[in-house]
Design a protein around this motif. Sequence first.
Motif, PDB file in Angstrom:
ATOM      1  N   ALA A   1      -0.948 -38.212  58.872  1.00 37.21           N
ATOM      2  CA  ALA A   1      -0.753 -37.870  57.449  1.00 37.21           C
ATOM      3  C   ALA A   1      -0.801 -36.353  57.253  1.00 37.21           C
ATOM      4  O   ALA A   1      -0.033 -35.784  56.463  1.00 37.21           O
ATOM      5  N   GLN A   2      -1.697 -35.677  57.953  1.00 34.77           N
ATOM      6  CA  GLN A   2      -1.750 -34.221  57.879  1.00 34.77           C
ATOM      7  C   GLN A   2      -0.480 -33.602  58.468  1.00 34.77           C
ATOM      8  O   GLN A   2       0.070 -32.636  57.932  1.00 34.77           O
ATOM      9  N   GLN A   3      -0.015 -34.183  59.569  1.00 33.61           N
ATOM     10  CA  GLN A   3       1.169 -33.632  60.243  1.00 33.61           C
ATOM     11  C   GLN A   3       2.423 -33.769  59.386  1.00 33.61           C
ATOM     12  O   GLN A   3       3.251 -32.844  59.328  1.00 33.61           O
ATOM     13  N   TRP A   4       2.547 -34.935  58.701  1.00 40.70           N
ATOM     14  CA  TRP A   4       3.786 -35.201  57.960  1.00 40.70           C
ATOM     15  C   TRP A   4       3.626 -35.059  56.449  1.00 40.70           C
ATOM     16  O   TRP A   4       4.460 -35.548  55.694  1.00 40.70           O
ATOM     17  N   HIS A   5       2.608 -34.356  56.033  1.00 35.85           N
ATOM     18  CA  HIS A   5       2.463 -34.124  54.592  1.00 35.85           C
ATOM     19  C   HIS A   5       3.668 -33.305  54.104  1.00 35.85           C
ATOM     20  O   HIS A   5       4.011 -32.273  54.682  1.00 35.85           O
ATOM     21  N   PRO A   6       4.336 -33.752  53.060  1.00 34.37           N
ATOM     22  CA  PRO A   6       5.566 -33.073  52.594  1.00 34.37           C
ATOM     23  C   PRO A   6       5.371 -31.597  52.258  1.00 34.37           C
ATOM     24  O   PRO A   6       6.317 -30.808  52.361  1.00 34.37           O
TER      25      PRO A   6
ATOM     26  N   ALA B   1      15.839 -31.242  52.917  1.00 34.97           N
ATOM     27  CA  ALA B   1      16.126 -32.260  53.945  1.00 34.97           C
ATOM     28  C   ALA B   1      14.850 -32.602  54.721  1.00 34.97           C
ATOM     29  O   ALA B   1      14.551 -33.775  54.980  1.00 34.97           O
ATOM     30  N   ASP B   2      14.096 -31.548  55.066  1.00 36.82           N
ATOM     31  CA  ASP B   2      12.862 -31.794  55.807  1.00 36.82           C
ATOM     32  C   ASP B   2      11.833 -32.525  54.956  1.00 36.82           C
ATOM     33  O   ASP B   2      11.095 -33.393  55.441  1.00 36.82           O
ATOM     34  N   LYS B   3      11.802 -32.156  53.662  1.00 36.24           N
ATOM     35  CA  LYS B   3      10.855 -32.826  52.766  1.00 36.24           C
ATOM     36  C   LYS B   3      11.198 -34.312  52.626  1.00 36.24           C
ATOM     37  O   LYS B   3      10.319 -35.171  52.580  1.00 36.24           O
TER      38      LYS B   3
ATOM     39  N   ASN C   1       8.302 -32.347  43.134  1.00 36.19           N
ATOM     40  CA  ASN C   1       7.392 -31.277  43.494  1.00 36.19           C
ATOM     41  C   ASN C   1       6.128 -31.881  44.104  1.00 36.19           C
ATOM     42  O   ASN C   1       5.535 -32.793  43.541  1.00 36.19           O
ATOM     43  N   TYR C   2       5.701 -31.366  45.274  1.00 38.25           N
ATOM     44  CA  TYR C   2       4.644 -32.033  46.025  1.00 38.25           C
ATOM     45  C   TYR C   2       3.396 -31.165  46.080  1.00 38.25           C
ATOM     46  O   TYR C   2       2.842 -30.913  47.127  1.00 38.25           O
ATOM     47  N   HIS C   3       2.996 -30.598  44.889  1.00 43.17           N
ATOM     48  CA  HIS C   3       1.818 -29.727  44.880  1.00 43.17           C
ATOM     49  C   HIS C   3       0.595 -30.561  44.543  1.00 43.17           C
ATOM     50  O   HIS C   3       0.216 -30.709  43.383  1.00 43.17           O
ATOM     51  N   PHE C   4       0.007 -31.208  45.571  1.00 44.09           N
ATOM     52  CA  PHE C   4      -1.207 -32.006  45.389  1.00 44.09           C
ATOM     53  C   PHE C   4      -1.977 -32.002  46.694  1.00 44.09           C
ATOM     54  O   PHE C   4      -1.453 -31.625  47.733  1.00 44.09           O
TER      55      PHE C   4
END
Length: 502
Positions: free
Chosen positions: A420-425, A432-434, A494-497
């Motif tokens: 989960a840490q590795q693939w956190h958006p 594309a990566d997100k 937006n993935y600011h969390f």
Amino acid sequence: MNVIMESGRRRSLNSVLSSLSLLCVVLDLQLDGVLGATPVEIEHHLEMGRKLLAAGQLAEALSHYHSAVEGDSKNYLTYYKRAAVFLAMGKSKSALPDLTQAIQLKPDFLAARLQRGNILLKQGSTQEAREDFQAVLNRSPDHEEAHDQLLKVDELESRQEDAHEAYQRGDCRNAVQVLERVIELSPWDPESRELRAECYIQLGEPRKAIMDLTPASRLRADNRAAFLKLSQLHYSLGEHHDSLNQVRECLKLDQDDKECFALYKQVKKLSKQLDSAEELISEQRYQEAIEKYESVMRTEPNLAFYTNKAKERTCFCLVKMKSAEEAVDICSEAHQREPQNIHILRDRAEAYILLQEYEKAVEDYQEAREFDQENQELREGLDRAQKLLKISRKRDYYKILGVSRSANKQEIIKAYRKLAQQWHPDNFQSEADKKEAEKKFIDIASAKEVLTDPEMRQKFDSGEDPLDPENQQGGGGGGTREWPFGFNPFEGGNYHFKFNFN
């Protein structure tokens, strides 16, 4: 003083005379028994014996005939009737002396001659049987049964000779065919059964040999050789309990028999190890069971059956211990030894499932079912393996987290946190990566949800994806993943969390 002493001597003399009188009465009663019963009592015993024999109460009938013989040992009919009871009880050996006694008391008693001849014929004693049938024909030339039985004696002697000649030239198949008729004519002859058993052994049919040796072992008073051979045959077939029982029968006849005692020690040791290993398995002490089966292979390294059994059960134990890779190696070795053993194929399939090699698991279950189409366990195992294969081609939660199927909850949570840490958006910059990270992150979260919930994990292990909309109640429902409380952390773009990985 003299008067007193004289009085004492008289009392002692009276006591002795009284004792002697009582002893005479007792002796008189015993002599009555020894001298025999009265004709009325003998007739009563004969009549009761006849009625009880007709009613099928053989033991009670025999008791009355015993009394009749004891009461009148010169009556040929009492011996003959008691012999009839022995024959009805299947005790031909006990009947023979009574028939012989009846013939000695009355040499022209043809019924006893005929009956004794029939027993001797069934015992394979052709010369003695011939003498009895010929004696009947000498007094009654037209006696049809005696004539027919004499022809059987001639046939039996001829076929006995043919069987021995075939055996001597190594033609066991022909010997077995001839001996079939020999044994039909003389079923109580141990020699014919022993010869056919030896032929069956040479033809590689030990179970048929056992079927002949079992009755043969009881047809001789001391047949230690048959009990020893039976024990050896059962041992070679892996039937160690039966082997132990037979060799014990040999030792009952002679506890110092060297061959039987040597085999007894070997079988007892091996049987104890095998029973102990299975008991350990029943107690789920699988590593100890493996060690015990290693002892089995050391105790009996020469017979393939016991090595095969040890490999098969070691394979089973390793699967239960979830030592999948080692299990595959041992199971594969066992499979080479016994290609049609469905238990080995089943256990190797389960080892492949632990390794998530579902195609190989399906192949093993399919192969096992070729040997046993009706086996419910194999049918269910194949169905589960096929479901797991289908799921793996879609989404395999174990592979997503990179854990084995035997992983515990702590190992699963640890793997989840790392991924989960590795693939956190938030770790990715481009859209594309997100998007790719979002997809992987959802899969990781789904895997953690399923594999940490015992009920959901059990469903997945059974070949059902609990998060697949097709498996939800009501069938459809669309392909959108529903998050708890109606919240989707990726809505809005937006993935600011922050996540706390608890």
